[in-house]
Scaffold this motif. Structure first.
Motif, short mmCIF file in Angstrom:
data_model
loop_
_atom_site.label_atom_id
_atom_site.label_comp_id
_atom_site.label_asym_id
_atom_site.label_seq_id
_atom_site.Cartn_x
_atom_site.Cartn_y
_atom_site.Cartn_z
N ASP A 65 104.85 -112.65 -31.11
CA ASP A 65 105.29 -112.15 -29.79
C ASP A 65 106.96 -112.51 -29.78
N SER A 66 107.53 -112.78 -28.64
CA SER A 66 108.85 -112.51 -28.23
C SER A 66 109.42 -113.75 -28.86
N TRP A 67 108.71 -114.74 -29.24
CA TRP A 67 109.29 -116.31 -29.87
C TRP A 67 109.84 -115.75 -31.64
N PHE A 68 109.27 -114.71 -32.01
CA PHE A 68 109.49 -114.13 -33.15
C PHE A 68 110.17 -112.81 -33.08
N GLN A 69 110.20 -112.28 -32.03
CA GLN A 69 110.96 -111.08 -32.04
C GLN A 69 111.58 -110.80 -30.66
N TYR A 70 112.78 -111.49 -30.26
CA TYR A 70 113.28 -111.35 -28.68
C TYR A 70 114.47 -110.32 -29.29
N PRO A 71 114.43 -109.20 -29.02
CA PRO A 71 115.44 -108.20 -29.38
C PRO A 71 116.82 -108.27 -28.80
N PHE A 72 117.70 -108.43 -29.96
CA PHE A 72 119.07 -108.45 -29.61
C PHE A 72 119.80 -109.70 -28.96
N LEU A 73 119.22 -109.82 -27.60
CA LEU A 73 119.97 -110.91 -26.62
C LEU A 73 119.75 -112.33 -27.11
N ILE A 74 118.88 -112.77 -27.80
CA ILE A 74 118.67 -114.02 -28.29
C ILE A 74 118.43 -114.09 -29.58
#
Length: 474
Positions: free
Chosen positions: A91-100
């Motif tokens: 999920d977003s812990w592995f793919q936080y696009p660009f901003l983090i």
């Protein structure tokens, strides 16, 4: 910072050699489309110029572009690579696009990582799409990293399905209803099925991770569902979330035991400092370094003393709270006088419509009518002064109160997080939710120090109170 046109932004996006940190200032979160573990990134129109015939929506696939860029870098890196080869799904812990800079960003230089993660994916999405199975078959990795379940048990309004109404006779665990067991068991069952298929496809080892102890800050995913159930005490909120994270971790460990040594769990609980959270669910770039190290240790068999002693990995932080999906950032950006006027106006509304009292309208527009500005402003100033005085009494003089200790420990949070924490504290002091977030924003804008003694001195100066706070431990 210079303003660029759309063509320049597109050229940067399509060049994998341009680091994310260079693109980051030209992007922002979409507050309407962003959800729990699914950040939606769009161009920042204040820094990217679009022609009259163009639409920012033409770049709405930025999440996909972020994944494509990462895979392009992997394709070049893998040529002649002799080190550890990793497939990552999550999920977003592995793919936080660009901003983090997320977990994979922190680990990418150390390993060759083929990442098929997508922000917002539920575990059932990962299982249904079969991307991870195909990736394992094609890349033949040494290790498969899995990150999932947070969206299933915490995101998408999940808390509202199983949290019980506040009851002072219940402890934190008692506020977690039986519906949580069904959600957790279903999530772990999908996890086990996904791992079984990955092992059958040739994965040699699988490393999963638990989440850290998230913090409710009055936001849409954790804070508001708790407030809706009457759970206003920040200390109780943290204890409930700790129960949920612990139970998720225990379930993961139990599931992994069925696979023997082929599956291990990286315990990321208690790693991210309170000041290193970007929002209610995601650490900042620096904050993500902590779970990344725990996962590194689990993959490479390091002891905790070894991976904690490793040099910090350089990252570029994104300023906070710019781009925050919650309304706290909007309130902090508002003019203080306009906020005070709006507080007065809302108090006047409450006198006519008392049922509006329990509305937690964080994102209502801050506006006023010029003809009645002065009466509303005076009323708002009176309300803010009274509530700030009550906070001063709680934080600076009431020794031994659990909520006081929670507030003191939260003063180092980013400003947007402080708005959420003070909102829940003000509601606990009897302030209507209809007013609390605006009052919290005014107090934060006026100044909060990371150290509670300094905050007490600031408040004492404003409120003409005794300058010396009570000693610690009373």
């Amino acid at each position: 910072m210079e303003r660029i046109d759309r063509a320049r932004l597109e050229a940067m996006l399509m060049d994998p050699d341009v680091p994310d940190a260079a693109i980051r200032p030209y992007l922002q979160l979409d507050p309407l489309e962003t959800s729990a573990f699914e950040p939606a990134v769009v161009p920042n129109t204040a820094r990217v110029a679009f022609a009259a015939t163009e639409a920012a929506m033409a770049l709405s696939s930025l999440n996909g572009i972020a994944r494509w860029r990462r895979q392009q870098r992997y394709a070049r890196k893998i040529r002649g690579w002799t080190g550890l080869k990793v497939v990552a799904e999550g999920d977003s812990w592995f793919q936080y696009p660009f901003l983090i800079d997320d977990v994979i960003d922190h680990l990418f230089d150390r390993w060759a990582i083929y990442c098929v993660s997508a922000a917002g994916d539920l575990l059932q999405d990962m299982a249904r799409q079969e991307e991870v199975t195909v990736a394992v078959l094609s890349e033949k990795p040494d290790v498969l990293l899995l990150s999932g379940g947070g969206n299933d048990v915490l995101g998408g309004g999940a808390l509202q399905k199983y949290l019980l109404r506040h009851d002072p006779a219940l402890d934190a665990a008692g506020h977690v209803g039986p519906a949580f067991d069904g959600i957790l068991n279903g999530t772990i069952g999908i996890y086990a099925d996904l791992i079984e298929r990955s092992l059958a496809a040739g994965a040699k080892r699988v490393v999963c991770h638990s989440y850290d102890y998230v913090i409710a800050t009055g936001g849409r995913w954790l804070g508001r569902p708790m407030l809706a159930q009457g759970i206003t005490d920040p200390h109780l909120q943290r204890e409930i979330l700790k129960v949920l994270i612990d139970r998720f971790h225990e379930a993961l460990v139990g599931m992994a035991a069925g696979f023997g040594t082929r599956v291990s769990i990286a315990d990321c609980r208690g790693r991210v400092p309170d000041s290193a959270w970007f929002d209610e669910l995601h650490p900042t770039s620096q904050g993500f370094a902590f779970p990344a190290r725990v996962i590194l240790g689990a993959v490479e068999g390091m002891t905790e003393s070894v991976f904690l002693a490793m040099p910090e990995m350089p990252v570029t932080e994104r300023p906070l709270p710019a781009g925050e999906p919650d309304a706290a950032g909007q309130l902090l950006d508002a003019d203080e006088e306009a906020l005070i006027e709006e507080i007065g106006r809302r108090q006047a509304v409450l006198e006519i419509t008392p049922e509006a009292r329990d509305t937690l309208a964080l994102d209502l527009p801050v506006a006023g009518t010029e003809a009645v500005r002065l009466p509303f402003r005076e009323l708002g100033q009176t309300i803010v002064a009274r509530l700030e005085r009550e906070l001063y009494t709680l934080v600076c003089t009431q020794e031994g109160a659990p909520e006081r200790e929670t507030l003191r420990a939260s003063l180092s949070l980013p400003q947007s997080g402080l708005v959420g924490v003070l909102t829940t504290a003000l509601i606990g002091l009897g302030c209507p939710p209809f007013l609390a977030p605006l009052v919290a924003a005014v107090i934060v804008k006026r100044g909060i120090a990371p150290v509670w003694e300094e905050t007490c001195r600031l408040w004492a100066d404003r409120l003409d109170q005794p300058a010396e706070p009570a000693p610690v431990g009373g």
